[in-house]
Design an enzyme around this catalytic site. Sequence first.
Site, short mmCIF file in Angstrom:
data_model
loop_
_atom_site.label_atom_id
_atom_site.label_comp_id
_atom_site.label_asym_id
_atom_site.label_seq_id
_atom_site.Cartn_x
_atom_site.Cartn_y
_atom_site.Cartn_z
N ASP A 45 0.94 -1.12 -0.09
CA ASP A 45 0.18 -0.01 0.14
C ASP A 45 0.85 1.24 -0.07
OD1 ASP A 45 -2.53 1.29 0.16
OD2 ASP A 45 -2.20 1.83 2.25
N THR A 65 -0.98 5.01 -4.69
CA THR A 65 0.05 4.89 -5.31
C THR A 65 0.05 5.48 -6.71
OG1 THR A 65 0.25 2.50 -4.54
CG2 THR A 65 1.94 3.22 -5.99
N ASP A 120 -9.01 -0.64 2.43
CA ASP A 120 -9.00 0.10 1.11
C ASP A 120 -10.34 -0.37 0.50
OD1 ASP A 120 -6.77 0.86 1.23
OD2 ASP A 120 -5.70 0.31 -0.04
P1 ADP Z 1 -3.13 2.31 -5.89
O1 ADP Z 1 -2.41 2.29 -4.49
O2 ADP Z 1 -2.84 3.64 -6.63
O3 ADP Z 1 -4.55 1.78 -5.84
P2 ADP Z 1 -2.62 -0.24 -6.90
O4 ADP Z 1 -1.35 -1.10 -6.50
O5 ADP Z 1 -3.85 -0.65 -6.31
O6 ADP Z 1 -2.28 1.14 -6.68
O7 ADP Z 1 -2.96 -0.56 -8.61
C1 ADP Z 1 -3.84 0.25 -9.15
C2 ADP Z 1 -3.87 -0.06 -10.64
O8 ADP Z 1 -3.91 -1.09 -11.20
C3 ADP Z 1 -5.03 0.75 -11.37
O9 ADP Z 1 -4.51 1.60 -12.45
C4 ADP Z 1 -5.64 -0.31 -11.77
O10 ADP Z 1 -6.70 0.03 -13.00
C5 ADP Z 1 -4.80 -1.37 -12.06
N1 ADP Z 1 -5.28 -2.63 -12.17
C6 ADP Z 1 -6.10 -3.44 -10.95
N2 ADP Z 1 -6.43 -4.57 -11.32
C7 ADP Z 1 -6.04 -4.79 -12.82
C8 ADP Z 1 -6.18 -5.76 -13.50
N3 ADP Z 1 -6.78 -7.16 -13.08
N4 ADP Z 1 -5.80 -5.70 -14.77
C9 ADP Z 1 -5.16 -4.52 -15.17
N5 ADP Z 1 -5.06 -3.70 -14.47
C10 ADP Z 1 -5.46 -3.54 -13.13
#
Ligand code: ADP
Length: 527
Positions: free
Chosen positions: A61, A95, A387
């Site tokens: 996170d 992030t 979250d």
């Molecule tokens: P944050 O802390 O910003 O939420 P994450 O590590 O949760 O960071 O990543 C979020 C990103 O990953 C978003 O841009 C989301 O669209 C992308 N994402 C999440 N699940 C998938 C998936 N199954 N396939 C492609 N992209 C994904």
Amino acid sequence: MAAARLLKDEATEEKGDRARMASFIGAMAIADLVKTTLGPKGMDKILQSTGRGRNVTVTNDGATILKSLHIDNPAAKVLVDISKVQDDEVGDGTTSVVVLAGELLREAEKLVNQKIHPMTIIAGYRMAAECARNALLLKAKDNKQDPDKFKSDLMKIAMTTLSSKILSQDKEHFAKLAVDAVLRLKGSTNLESIQIIKKAGGSLKDSFLDEGFVLDKKIGIGQPKRIENAKILVANTAMDTDKVKIYGARVRVDSMAKVAEIEGAEKEKMKQKVQKIIAHGINCFVNRQLIYNFPEELFADAGILAIEHADFDGIERLALVTGGEIASTFDNPESVKLGHCKLIEEIMIGEDKLIHFSGVEMGQACTVVLRGASSHVLDEAERSLHDALCVLSQTVNDSRVLLGGGWPEMVMAKEVDELARKTPGKKSHAIEAFSRSLQAIPTIIADNAGLDSAELISQLRAEHHKDTTSAGINIISGGVGDMDKLGVSESFKVKQAVLLSATEAAEMILRVDEIITCAPRKREDRM
Ligand code: ADP
Ligand code: MG
């Protein structure tokens, strides 16, 4: 030299390009640090504290990582701060917001080196952000009218949020759990009434949602194990004076009999206090402080379940969900608000016995019991679930959704690019740079999954040139995929917050042309 100095003592200043450089470097370093955790295939970080116990946290996170850093660079601090705010306000995208701000500054640095003034860049970024937001607004879908579709939207959002976290293996299970919990709230964003209990042992899959409230305490020996139609008095009062315990005062006695006399008097006082409490017509008494043997006996005799030493969080929540108030004096039973619930009973979770309050006054209250192999797993699971709960409760109020997987960034990048072509003057360079920064997000998601990002992004860009598309990165097949079919959705509110706060932070750092470090105030020597 000394005469030219404006600032006193050890205060230092850095000016112009040097100051700007220091800001850029600091901010980009922070963005690079969390970059590798972005997306469903992002890596985790181990944080080890230097304090006693050398606590270890394993996390993915962004906000958690950044919160635990000690940073000296002022620009880096700005980024840490926006990540924190993102966490508090919408819960997810912590992030993304830092990575986007970092990319905006990386592009800005190049422009500054080409002798474009920071104010021109800021003006361009502002126009671009406005345009990007409008592009998102146009594409956002709202299914509030159709409850089934809306629920499936919520499921998808929960799964997308969880897919980058430790819970990703069991994301369906947890997504369902989170959606059920949030739908109970009926539109409130008060996550207080969702209690999360962590119990080591078992596996993550064994976690479950239960209505009501669970208190991590055992029922004492000789006390009723089951109470129906409970009337609960939640208190924070001293019940531990059945022995003489006088501090700061001295009692002189000349025989042991006198001591016994004093003890007897103390006991009598305690007895009166217990009787006052019993006079409230209760059958359950929960105290934050210890209850010693003697009062416990008295309560047991009266058929009252007495629970001692509940933690503070525990009693506050218990009072909240049962509709009571925490009391500390018992002279006026009319003014004390009792809590109510249908049933109190002992339950077993794994090896432990706990007390379950069901049918509580606050109907939406529920408890998530997390099970997992170790405390690190449980902590990260709690953060991930938090979250998801946070994003879902926000989405219940603002039900607009977008697709995920780089789709929103590509949609914005395309519109911003078009704006750049229409805009005359140097500003257009900045607008173009904004579009490139947006595309960095899908690039990083692809890179982190070990995919050929250059190839993928160019394919994506071609796809997005069509009028309607739902193309994004399919992490599993490693190509361009249909995000609608794959069920990767994100909340509009989160993406909007990412866009706006990243732009604001970048702008703020760009405005800097001087860093002044104040000297610490010296302690005056006092005799
Ligand atoms: P944050 O802390 O910003 O939420 P994450 O590590 O949760 O960071 O990543 C979020 C990103 O990953 C978003 O841009 C989301 O669209 C992308 N994402 C999440 N699940 C998938 C998936 N199954 N396939 C492609 N992209 C994904
Ligand atoms: Mg996330």
